[in-house]
Design an enzyme around this catalytic site. Structure first.
Site, mmCIF file in Angstrom:
data_model
loop_
_atom_site.group_PDB
_atom_site.id
_atom_site.type_symbol
_atom_site.label_atom_id
_atom_site.label_comp_id
_atom_site.label_asym_id
_atom_site.label_seq_id
_atom_site.Cartn_x
_atom_site.Cartn_y
_atom_site.Cartn_z
ATOM 1 N N GLU A 179 0.634 -1.333 0.021
ATOM 2 C CA GLU A 179 -0.072 0.077 0.189
ATOM 3 C C GLU A 179 0.952 1.429 -0.119
ATOM 4 O O GLU A 179 0.271 1.792 -0.547
ATOM 5 C CB GLU A 179 -0.815 -0.075 0.967
ATOM 6 C CG GLU A 179 -2.005 -0.832 1.126
ATOM 7 C CD GLU A 179 -3.119 -0.684 2.327
ATOM 8 O OE1 GLU A 179 -2.276 -1.780 3.297
ATOM 9 O OE2 GLU A 179 -3.588 -1.235 2.247
ATOM 10 N N GLU A 232 -4.064 -9.156 3.771
ATOM 11 C CA GLU A 232 -4.647 -9.306 4.903
ATOM 12 C C GLU A 232 -5.725 -10.194 5.582
ATOM 13 O O GLU A 232 -6.223 -10.815 6.471
ATOM 14 C CB GLU A 232 -5.373 -7.761 5.089
ATOM 15 C CG GLU A 232 -4.150 -7.045 5.696
ATOM 16 C CD GLU A 232 -3.361 -6.468 4.498
ATOM 17 O OE1 GLU A 232 -3.629 -7.007 3.193
ATOM 18 O OE2 GLU A 232 -2.963 -5.538 4.157
#
Ligand code: NAD
Length: 697
Positions: free
Chosen positions: A105, A125
Site C-alpha cells: 500500500e 490481510e
C-alpha cells in the site's frame, strides 16, 4: 534507527531498516516522514527513492506493535501515504524484496515504482480476517485491473513481481530492474525528476466491461469457502466500491469495512491463531540462540502406518532417510505404500515425475541396526508396546553415533521410561506425529525430564523445516491433544446414555464447526484403538466413570470404517456415515440396563459439554506445566483435531465466551447425576481466572 537517509547525486534515498521484514512500526513510519520532510527542504534534492534493507521492501504492519497504541500513532500509514502524494518532488518506490500488506500500500502511494524480479507481492490481510485498510482495495485495481487485483486481495496469496510486470497494461511497475535495483531506481529517478504533474495512482481510471456479472461470479466462487469467514466477501465489496464510487469515498468505505472486520470474532480468532503459531515455537527456558545439532540424515524404525508417513516428511524436505524393519516383507510393504502415495500425488498433478524419482532415491532400507550408525536423528515408530520400545531403544543406544537424537513417536507410553532404556536420556525426545503423518500439520514435541535443551531446540527447527506446527508438551498420558480428547469423548459417551444418538452429537458439534464429530472420527480412526486404551486405563483407575457403549460396540465387532460398521453403517467403497438401527438398539438396551430414562438434549448442551471438557482438561495441563501456554493448546486443536479455525481453538473460545460463564456451565454439568461431577470441578487456574474476571490469554 529503523530508517536511513542519504543523498546521492541529488536523489534522496530513504532506506527502511527494521529487521526482519522492515515492518511499518511507529519508528519506521516516523523515519519515513522525517526523510520526506528533509528532502523537501533540501534544495539540492530533485527526487526521492524509498527502498528497503535486507530481503524486504516492507512486509507491512509491524506485528510486534499489533494492538498497542503505537500501531495507529501518527503518522499512521494513511497519513504517510498522504505525505508522499503531496510531496513536491517525485517519490520512487524501489521494491527490492518482499512487498506485502501495508508495504504494498505504501508503494502504491508513491508516484513511481521500480522493482526487482522474483519479489513476492501480496495483500495478505484476508488471511487474518481483514481487508487491506490503507488503500489496497482502491489502488491495486487501478494499476492491475480489477480481475488480477481482486484475485490477489481475495486469496491473500503472493504473486512474483515479474509475473505481475508481464500483465498486459499493468501500471504497478514503471520499470523492472535486471541488475542492481538501487542503481536502476536512481537512474529512473534522475530521468523523471523534472516531469510534472506527478502521477498518482488514485487518479487512474478503473473499470470492468461486465462488473456486476463478474463480481457476482466471484461471490459465488467463494461462497462455500468463505461460509464462516466474512472477510473474503468484504474484499469483493470494497473492490466493487472502487468502480462505483469516487476515490475518497471508496477509501472511507474501505476503512469502515476494515474497522468493522477488526471487531468480528472470526478475525480475532484468525489473528489469535497467527500469533499462537509464532508463540508456539518459543520455549521460555531455552534461549533462541541455542546452538543446534546438525541433522542431515534420518533413520525411521518401523515402516508401518506412521513410519511411512514420517519418512515422507523428510524425503519431501530433501533429507535422506533409511528405514529399518524387523522383516523384509514389512519393509517392502512400507516402501510400496510410500511410492503409492507419491504416485497418487503425481496423478493429481501435485507432484512431477522427476521430483517423485528424487524423493524415492533418497529412501533406503535395512534390516540391520548397524546401518543406522550415520543417522543424525533416529525416529522410532514401532508397535505401541513398552517391551518392543525397550528392545528398539537398547539397540539404537548400541549403534547410534554420539550426539544423535533418539526420538519416539509413542502416543501413550511414558517417554521418561523409554529414555531410561538408553545410556543417553539427554538425547531422547518424543516426536508425536498425527495420522496421516505426511499430511497433518501438527507435531507434538515431547520434552522428557532429561531431554537436553539443544535436542529440543533442534527438533523444533527440524519440525519447522518439514513444515509442521510444533507444540511442546511435557510428559503425561496422552500428551496435550489426546489427554484432552479423552475427556471430550467421555462426554460424548455420557450424552448417548442420557438420550442422544451418535448422529445428533456429531451434527451438533459439526454445526459448531468441527470438521468431524466424535463418533464419525472414532469410526475413521478405528474404535478398537480406544477400546485397547480403555482396557488399560480403567484397570489402573477402576473408579473412573465412562460410558460402556463404546465397549459394547467393539464387542459387536464394529471397529469402524475398516470393518464396514461402527457407530454408523458404511456401504462398500463409500465413506458416508449411515445411521445404524443396531447401534440405536444397543444404546437403548444399555440405557435400560443402567436405569436411565432418556431426555431430549439441546444442541447447546452437547456443544458445551464437549468443548468445556476440552477447556477444563486444557487448564489442568497448564496447571501441571505440561502445556506452556493456552495458545499452544489452541494450536494443537486447530492443526491436529479439526477445531474450527474461525473459533480460534478451545481456550480462545472459552475466553470469548467468558470464563465466569464457563465455570457456571460446569457447575450445572456437575449437578447432572449421570455425568462425572468430579471431572467438572474447575481446574485451579480456570477457577482463579474466572473469579478474577481474567482470560487465559
Ligand atoms: P503399525 O502397526 O502400522 O506399524 C508398526 C510397524 O513397526 C510395523 O510395520 C512393524 O512391523 C514394525 N515393528 C514392530 N516391531 C519392530 C521392531 N522390533 N523393529 C522394527 N520394526 C518393528 O503402527 P503405527 O500406527 O504406525 O504406530 C507406530 C507408533 O506410532 C506407535 O507407537 C503408535 O502409538 C504411534 N502413533 C500412531 C498413530 C496412529 O494414528 N496410527 C498416531 C500417532 C502415534
Amino acid at each position: 534507527m529503523s530508517t536511513r537517509y542519504d543523498v546521492r547525486d541529488g536523489i534522496a534515498v530513504i532506506t527502511l531498516d527494521n529487521p526482519p521484514v522492515n515492518g511499518l512500526g511507529f519508528a519506521t513510519r516516523r523515519g519515513i516522514a522525517d526523510g520526506l520532510e528533509k528532502a523537501q527542504a533540501d534544495g539540492s534534492v530533485k527526487a526521492i527513492v524509498l527502498t528497503g534493507s535486507g530481503k524486504a521492501f516492507s512486509g507491512g504492519a509491524d506485528i510486534t506493535e499489533f494492538g498497542s497504541p503505537k500501531a495507529t500513532a501518527e503518522p499512521n500509514l494513511l497519513t504517510l501515504i498522504e505525505l508522499i502524494e503531496a510531496s513536491s518532488k517525485p517519490v520512487v518506490a524501489a521494491i527490492n524484496g518482499v512487498c506485502m500488506g501495508g508495504g504494498l500500500e505504501l508503494a502504491l502511494g508513491c508516484h513511481y515504482r521500480v522493482a526487482a524480479p522474483g519479489v513476492p507481492v501480496a495483500l495478505p490481510e484476508v488471511k487474518i480476517g481483514l481487508i487491506p485498510g490503507a488503500g489496497g482495495t482502491q489502488r491495486l485495481p487501478r494499476v492491475l485491473g480489477v480481475e488480477a487485483a481482486l484475485n490477489m486481495i481475495v486469496s491473500g496469496e503472493p504473486v512474483q513481481s515479474d509475473q505481475l510486470a508481464a500483465l498486459q497494461g499493468q501500471k504497478l511497475f514503471d520499470r523492472m530492474s535486471d541488475g542492481d535495483l538501487l542503481l536502476t531506481a536512481l537512474g529512473f529517478a534522475a530521468e523523471i525528476a523534472a516531469q510534472r504533474p506527478l502521477p498518482l495512482v488514485r487518479e487512474l481510471p478503473v473499470s470492468h466491461p461486465n462488473a456486476d456479472g463478474y463480481f457476482q461470479f466471484v461471490r459465488n466462487g467463494i461462497a462455500a469457502k468463505a461460509r464462516n469467514f466474512p472477510a473474503p466477501a468484504k474484499c469483493i465489496e470494497s473492490v466493487a466500491n472502487a468502480l462505483k464510487l469516487p476515490f475518497d469515498e471508496g477509501m472511507k468505505r474501505e476503512l469502515a469495512i476494515f474497522i468493522g472486520l477488526m471487531m468480528t470474532p472470526e478475525s480475532k480468532a484468525l489473528r489469535h491463531a497467527f500469533f499462537a503459531e509464532r508463540a508456539a515455537s518459543k520455549i521460555p527456558d531455552v534461549p533462541s540462540d541455542t546452538p543446534l545439532r546438525e541433522v542431515r540424515k534420518i533413520a525411521v524404525i518401523g515402516a508401518g502406518t506412521m513410519g511411512g508417513g514420517i519418512a515422507m516428511n523428510f524425503l519431501n524436505a530433501g533429507l535422506p532417510v533409511v528405514m529399518l524393519e524387523a522383516k523384509q516383507e514389512a519393509l517392502d510393504r512400507g516402501v510400496a505404500t510410500i511410492r503409492r502415495n507419491y504416485e497418487a500425488q503425481l496423478r493429481k498433478g501435485k507432484l512431477k515425475q522427476d521430483r517423485l524419482d528424487q524423493r524415492m532415491a533418497l529412501l533406503s532400507t535395512t534390516l540391520n541396526y548397524g546401518d543406522l550408525s550415520d543417522a543424525d536423528m533416529l525416529i522410532e515408530a514401532v508397535f505401541e508396546d513398552i517391551e518392543v520400545k525397550r528392545q528398539v531403544f537398547q539397540a539404537l543406544d548400541e549403534v547410534a553415533k554420539p550426539g544423535a537424537i533418539l526420538a519416539s513417536n509413542t502416543s501413550t507410553l511414558d517417554l521418561n521410561r523409554i529414555a531410561s532404556f538408553t545410556k543417553r536420556p539427554q538425547d531422547v525426545i518424543g516426536t508425536h506425529f498425527f495420522s496421516p503423518a505426511n499430511v497433518m500439520k501438527l507435531l507434538e514435541v515431547v520434552r522428557g525430564k532429561n531431554t537436553a535443551d539443544d535436542v529440543l531446540a533442534t527438533v523444533m527447527a527440524i519440525g519447522k523445516k518439514i513444515r509442521k506446527t510444533c507444540v511442546v508438551s511435557g510428559v503425561c498420558d496422552g500428551f496435550i491433544g489426546n489427554r484432552m480428547i479423552e475427556q471430550y469423548i467421555r462426554q460424548a459417551g455420557f450424552l448417548l446414555e442420557e438420550g442422544c444418538t451418535p448422529q445428533q452429537v456429531d451434527r451438533a458439534i459439526e454445526q459448531f464447526g468441527f470438521a468431524m464429530g466424535p463418533f464419525r472420527m472414532s469410526d475413521l480412526a478405528g474404535n478398537d484403538i480406544g477400546w485397547y486404551i480403555r482396557k488399560r486405563r480403567y484397570q489402573e483407575q477402576p473408579e473412573l466413570r465412562y460410558s460402556r457403549t463404546a465397549d459394547l460396540l467393539c464387542e459387536m465387532g464394529r471397529f469402524g470404517q475398516k470393518t464396514g460398521a461402527g457407530w454408523y453403517d458404511y456401504q462398500p467403497g463409500r465413506r458416508d456415515a449411515l445411521p445404524s438401527k443396531l447401534v440405536d438398539e444397543m444404546i437403548e438396551g444399555h440405557r435400560t440396563e443402567i436405569g436411565i430414562a432418556p431426555r431430549k438434549i439441546a444442541d447447546d448442551e452437547i456443544v458445551h459439554r464437549l468443548v468445556f471438557a476440552l477447556v477444563n482438561e486444557g487448564a489442568r495441563l497448564l496447571d501441571e506445566g505440561i502445556a506452556l501456554r493456552a495458545s499452544d493448546i489452541d494450536m494443537v486443536y486447530l492443526t491436529g483435531y479439526g477445531f474450527p479455525l474461525y473459533r480460534g481453538g478451545p481456550m480462545h473460545y472459552a475466553d470469548g465466551y467468558g470464563l465466569y460463564r464457563v465455570v457456571k456451565a460446569m457447575q450445572r454439568f456437575a449437578a447432572n447425576p449421570h455425568d462425572d461431577a468430579a471431572f467438572w470441578t474447575p481446574a485451579p487456574l480456570l477457577a482463579r481466572l474466572a473469579a478474577e474476571g481474567k482470560t487465559f490469554s
